[in-house]
Motif scaffolding. Structure first.
Motif, PDB file in Angstrom:
ATOM      1  N   UNK A  57       0.821  -1.219   0.000  1.00 21.39           N
ATOM      2  CA  UNK A  57       0.000   0.000   0.000  1.00 21.39           C
ATOM      3  C   UNK A  57       0.856   1.272   0.000  1.00 21.39           C
ATOM      4  N   UNK A  58       2.148   1.110  -0.246  1.00 23.52           N
ATOM      5  CA  UNK A  58       3.054   2.258  -0.222  1.00 23.52           C
ATOM      6  C   UNK A  58       3.612   2.526  -1.621  1.00 23.52           C
ATOM      7  N   UNK A  59       3.894   3.783  -1.879  1.00 21.39           N
ATOM      8  CA  UNK A  59       4.603   4.196  -3.095  1.00 21.39           C
ATOM      9  C   UNK A  59       6.082   4.253  -2.743  1.00 21.39           C
ATOM     10  N   UNK A  60       6.786   3.137  -3.013  1.00 18.34           N
ATOM     11  CA  UNK A  60       8.164   3.010  -2.542  1.00 18.34           C
ATOM     12  C   UNK A  60       9.022   2.466  -3.677  1.00 18.34           C
ATOM     13  N   UNK A  61       9.849   3.339  -4.247  1.00 18.29           N
ATOM     14  CA  UNK A  61      10.779   2.957  -5.287  1.00 18.29           C
ATOM     15  C   UNK A  61      12.176   3.398  -4.856  1.00 18.29           C
ATOM     16  N   UNK A  63      14.710   4.030  -6.497  1.00 12.33           N
ATOM     17  CA  UNK A  63      15.300   5.079  -7.327  1.00 12.33           C
ATOM     18  C   UNK A  63      14.853   6.474  -6.895  1.00 12.33           C
ATOM     19  N   UNK A  64      13.766   6.533  -6.134  1.00 10.88           N
ATOM     20  CA  UNK A  64      13.246   7.824  -5.661  1.00 10.88           C
ATOM     21  C   UNK A  64      13.041   7.739  -4.148  1.00 10.88           C
ATOM     22  N   UNK A  65      14.113   7.709  -3.370  1.00  6.29           N
ATOM     23  CA  UNK A  65      13.983   7.497  -1.916  1.00  6.29           C
ATOM     24  C   UNK A  65      13.279   8.629  -1.192  1.00  6.29           C
ATOM     25  N   UNK A  66      13.219   9.814  -1.786  1.00  6.32           N
ATOM     26  CA  UNK A  66      12.578  10.949  -1.114  1.00  6.32           C
ATOM     27  C   UNK A  66      11.082  11.013  -1.383  1.00  6.32           C
ATOM     28  N   UNK A  67      10.541  10.089  -2.181  1.00  8.26           N
ATOM     29  CA  UNK A  67       9.128  10.143  -2.549  1.00  8.26           C
ATOM     30  C   UNK A  67       8.333   8.970  -1.978  1.00  8.26           C
ATOM     31  N   UNK A  68       8.809   8.401  -0.900  1.00  6.63           N
ATOM     32  CA  UNK A  68       8.093   7.284  -0.270  1.00  6.63           C
ATOM     33  C   UNK A  68       6.843   7.820   0.421  1.00  6.63           C
ATOM     34  N   UNK A  69       5.708   7.165   0.176  1.00  2.53           N
ATOM     35  CA  UNK A  69       4.454   7.607   0.779  1.00  2.53           C
ATOM     36  C   UNK A  69       3.374   6.554   0.637  1.00  2.53           C
ATOM     37  N   UNK A  70       2.190   6.915   1.099  1.00  2.57           N
ATOM     38  CA  UNK A  70       1.054   6.006   1.052  1.00  2.57           C
ATOM     39  C   UNK A  70       0.406   6.075  -0.331  1.00  2.57           C
ATOM     40  N   UNK A  71       0.211   4.911  -0.961  1.00  2.00           N
ATOM     41  CA  UNK A  71      -0.334   4.874  -2.323  1.00  2.00           C
ATOM     42  C   UNK A  71      -1.743   4.304  -2.379  1.00  2.00           C
ATOM     43  N   UNK A  72      -2.264   3.801  -1.267  1.00  2.00           N
ATOM     44  CA  UNK A  72      -3.597   3.204  -1.289  1.00  2.00           C
ATOM     45  C   UNK A  72      -3.629   1.948  -2.152  1.00  2.00           C
ATOM     46  N   UNK A  73      -4.660   1.853  -2.982  1.00  2.00           N
ATOM     47  CA  UNK A  73      -4.806   0.693  -3.863  1.00  2.00           C
ATOM     48  C   UNK A  73      -4.200   0.934  -5.245  1.00  2.00           C
ATOM     49  N   UNK A  74      -3.382   1.981  -5.377  1.00  2.43           N
ATOM     50  CA  UNK A  74      -2.821   2.299  -6.684  1.00  2.43           C
ATOM     51  C   UNK A  74      -1.897   1.189  -7.192  1.00  2.43           C
ATOM     52  N   UNK A  75      -1.124   0.581  -6.297  1.00  5.11           N
ATOM     53  CA  UNK A  75      -0.242  -0.512  -6.723  1.00  5.11           C
ATOM     54  C   UNK A  75      -1.036  -1.701  -7.242  1.00  5.11           C
ATOM     55  N   UNK A  76      -2.135  -2.018  -6.578  1.00  9.02           N
ATOM     56  CA  UNK A  76      -2.967  -3.134  -7.036  1.00  9.02           C
ATOM     57  C   UNK A  76      -3.623  -2.806  -8.380  1.00  9.02           C
ATOM     58  N   UNK A  77      -4.025  -1.544  -8.552  1.00  9.88           N
ATOM     59  CA  UNK A  77      -4.598  -1.142  -9.839  1.00  9.88           C
ATOM     60  C   UNK A  77      -3.565  -1.292 -10.945  1.00  9.88           C
ATOM     61  N   UNK A  78      -2.327  -0.908 -10.675  1.00  8.25           N
ATOM     62  CA  UNK A  78      -1.259  -1.049 -11.673  1.00  8.25           C
ATOM     63  C   UNK A  78      -0.961  -2.512 -11.969  1.00  8.25           C
ATOM     64  N   UNK A  79      -1.072  -3.365 -10.943  1.00  2.55           N
ATOM     65  CA  UNK A  79      -0.837  -4.798 -11.154  1.00  2.55           C
ATOM     66  C   UNK A  79      -1.864  -5.373 -12.117  1.00  2.55           C
ATOM     67  N   UNK A  80      -3.129  -4.991 -11.944  1.00  2.00           N
ATOM     68  CA  UNK A  80      -4.194  -5.577 -12.765  1.00  2.00           C
ATOM     69  C   UNK A  80      -4.326  -4.907 -14.136  1.00  2.00           C
ATOM     70  N   UNK A  81      -3.726  -3.740 -14.319  1.00  5.99           N
ATOM     71  CA  UNK A  81      -3.836  -3.055 -15.605  1.00  5.99           C
ATOM     72  C   UNK A  81      -2.550  -3.085 -16.414  1.00  5.99           C
ATOM     73  N   UNK A  82      -1.458  -3.531 -15.826  1.00  8.44           N
ATOM     74  CA  UNK A  82      -0.179  -3.563 -16.525  1.00  8.44           C
ATOM     75  C   UNK A  82      -0.187  -4.673 -17.581  1.00  8.44           C
ATOM     76  N   UNK A  83       0.246  -4.334 -18.797  1.00 10.71           N
ATOM     77  CA  UNK A  83       0.253  -5.316 -19.897  1.00 10.71           C
ATOM     78  C   UNK A  83       1.210  -6.465 -19.599  1.00 10.71           C
ATOM     79  N   UNK A  84       2.388  -6.141 -19.105  1.00  9.17           N
ATOM     80  CA  UNK A  84       3.371  -7.181 -18.795  1.00  9.17           C
ATOM     81  C   UNK A  84       2.857  -8.128 -17.712  1.00  9.17           C
TER      82      UNK A  84
END
Length: 319
Positions: A57-61, A63-84
Motif C-alpha cells: 500500500x506504499x509508493x516506494x521505489x 530510485x526515488x527514496x525521497x518520494x516514499x508515501x502512502x499509495x492506497x490501492x494504486x499498486x494493485x490497480x497497476x498490477x491488474x492493468x499492466x500489460x506485462x
C-alpha cells in the motif's frame, strides 16, 4: 477415598476448582510445549507477509527514496492493468495447466504399470521417484545443458545418430529453447513433477476394492471397462488432489523459468515478473502488491486442496 486422593495437591481446606477450569488448565498444560514452535512459525511466515502487505500500500521505489508515501490501492490497480503483468498471468496459467495435465497423465500411466506385480518392482519405484528429489535448479541446469543444448545436448545427439542410420549427413540440429521456450520449461517441470503425481495415484490404486474388481472380471468385464467404470471414478479425488497440490507449487515456480530461459521469449511467469519488478525496477510497492495477489490466489487453491484431503480422510475412516 476418591475425594481425599483428588485433593492431595490442594491446600487443606481449599475448595476444589470447577471442572471447566480444570479442563482448561489441563489443555493449556498439553499445548504449552507447542507454543515456542507456534511463535517461531508466526515470526518466520506471518510477519514477512504482514510486512509485504503493508509495503503493497506504499509508493516506494528505491530510485526515488525521497518520494516514499502512502499509495492506497494504486499498486494493485497497476498490477491488474499492466500489460506485462497480464502476459505473466497468462503465461503462469499456461505453464501450470500444461505441467499439471501432462504430469497427471504420465503419472497415471506409470502408476498403473507399477501397480502390477513384477520382479524388481521396489527398485523401479525408487528410481521413478528420483527426479522429484533432485534440486529444482540442478534439474533445470541438467535439461538446459545436457539435453537442450544445440551443440552437445543429448536430444540433438540422438537426432544425429538417428539420421546417420538412414545414411544422412545433414541431421536437423534445432535450438530447442529458442524454438519452443515455453514447452522447454514445461517439459523440465514435467520431468520433476510426474513422480509426485505417480506417488499420489499409486496410493489411490492401493486402496481400490480388489474383491469388487475381481467380481467384475469374473462377470466378463474387460480391462478397459474396469478402468473406466471402477478405477477412474475411484481415483477422481486423488487426481483432484494431485492437480491442486501441483498447481500450488507450480504457480510459484521460479527456478525453471530463471534457469532455462531467464524469463525471456515470453516465458516470464508471475514469480519471475515479481523478481524483475523488485530487484531490477526496485519498485517495492508494486512488487509487494503482485506478491500479495499471488499469495491470495495460492490460498484459494490450497483451500480446495485441504477440502479434498479432508474428504479422503473421511472416506478412509468410514471404511
Amino acid at each position: 477415598m476418591t475425594s481425599v486422593v483428588d485433593k492431595t495437591d490442594a491446600p487443606a481446606g481449599a475448595p476444589a476448582p470447577p471442572p471447566s477450569v480444570a479442563r482448561r488448565a489441563a489443555g493449556w498444560a498439553r499445548r504449552a510445549p507447542l507454543l515456542p514452535a507456534l511463535v517461531f512459525m508466526i515470526v518466520v511466515t506471518q510477519l514477512p507477509f504482514v510486512a509485504t502487505l503493508v509495503i503493497s500500500f506504499m509508493d516506494w521505489n528505491a530510485y526515488y527514496p525521497d518520494e516514499v508515501g502512502f499509495a492506497g490501492f494504486d499498486n494493485f490497480r497497476r498490477v491488474f492493468t499492466d500489460v506485462n503483468m497480464r502476459d505473466a498471468v497468462i503465461t503462469t496459467i499456461l505453464l501450470t495447466a500444461g505441467v499439471v495435465l501432462i504430469s497427471l497423465l504420465l503419472g497415471l500411466g506409470i502408476a498403473l504399470l507399477l501397480d502390477r506385480k513384477f520382479r524388481g518392482r521396489g527398485a523401479v519405484r525408487t528410481m521413478m521417484i528420483a527426479p522429484f528429489l533432485v534440486v529444482p535448479v540442478a534439474a533445470a541446469l541438467l535439461w538446459k545443458h545436457a539435453l537442450y543444448n544445440p551443440e552437445y545436448g543429448l536430444f540433438n545427439g540422438a537426432l544425429t545418430r538417428l539420421w546417420s542410420l538412414f545414411g544422412s549427413d545433414n541431421p536437423p540440429q534445432p535450438d530447442w529453447i529458442t524454438n519452443a521456450p515455453l514447452w522447454s520449461v514445461i517439459f523440465t517441470l514435467v520431468w520433476q513433477w510426474t513422480p509426485f503425481m505417480m506417488l499420489i495415484l499409486l496410493a489411490g490404486l492401493q486402496g481400490r476394492p480388489l474383491d469388487v474388481i475381481e467380481a467384475a472380471r469374473i462377470d466378463g468385464a474387460s480391462t478397459w471397462q474396469i478402468f473406466r467404470s471402477m478405477t477412474l471414478p475411484h481415483l477422481r479425488q486423488y487426481l483432484e488432489l494431485g492437480a491442486l497440490l501441483g498447481s500450488i507449487y507450480i504457480v510459484q515456480n521460479f527456478d525453471a523459468v530463471f534457469t532455462v530461459t531467464s524469463g525471456g521469449l515470453g516465458t516470464a511467469n508471475l514469480p519471475y515478473t515479481i523478481y524483475q519488478i523488485f530487484y531490477q525496477a526496485h519498485d517495492y510497492g508494486r512488487a509487494s502488491a503482485a506478491a500479495v495477489v499471488v499469495v491470495l490466489g495460492t490460498i484459494i487453491i490450497a483451500t480446495f486442496a485441504l477440502r479434498t484431503v479432508s474428504s479422503l480422510f473421511k472416506e478412509d475412516s468410514g471404511r
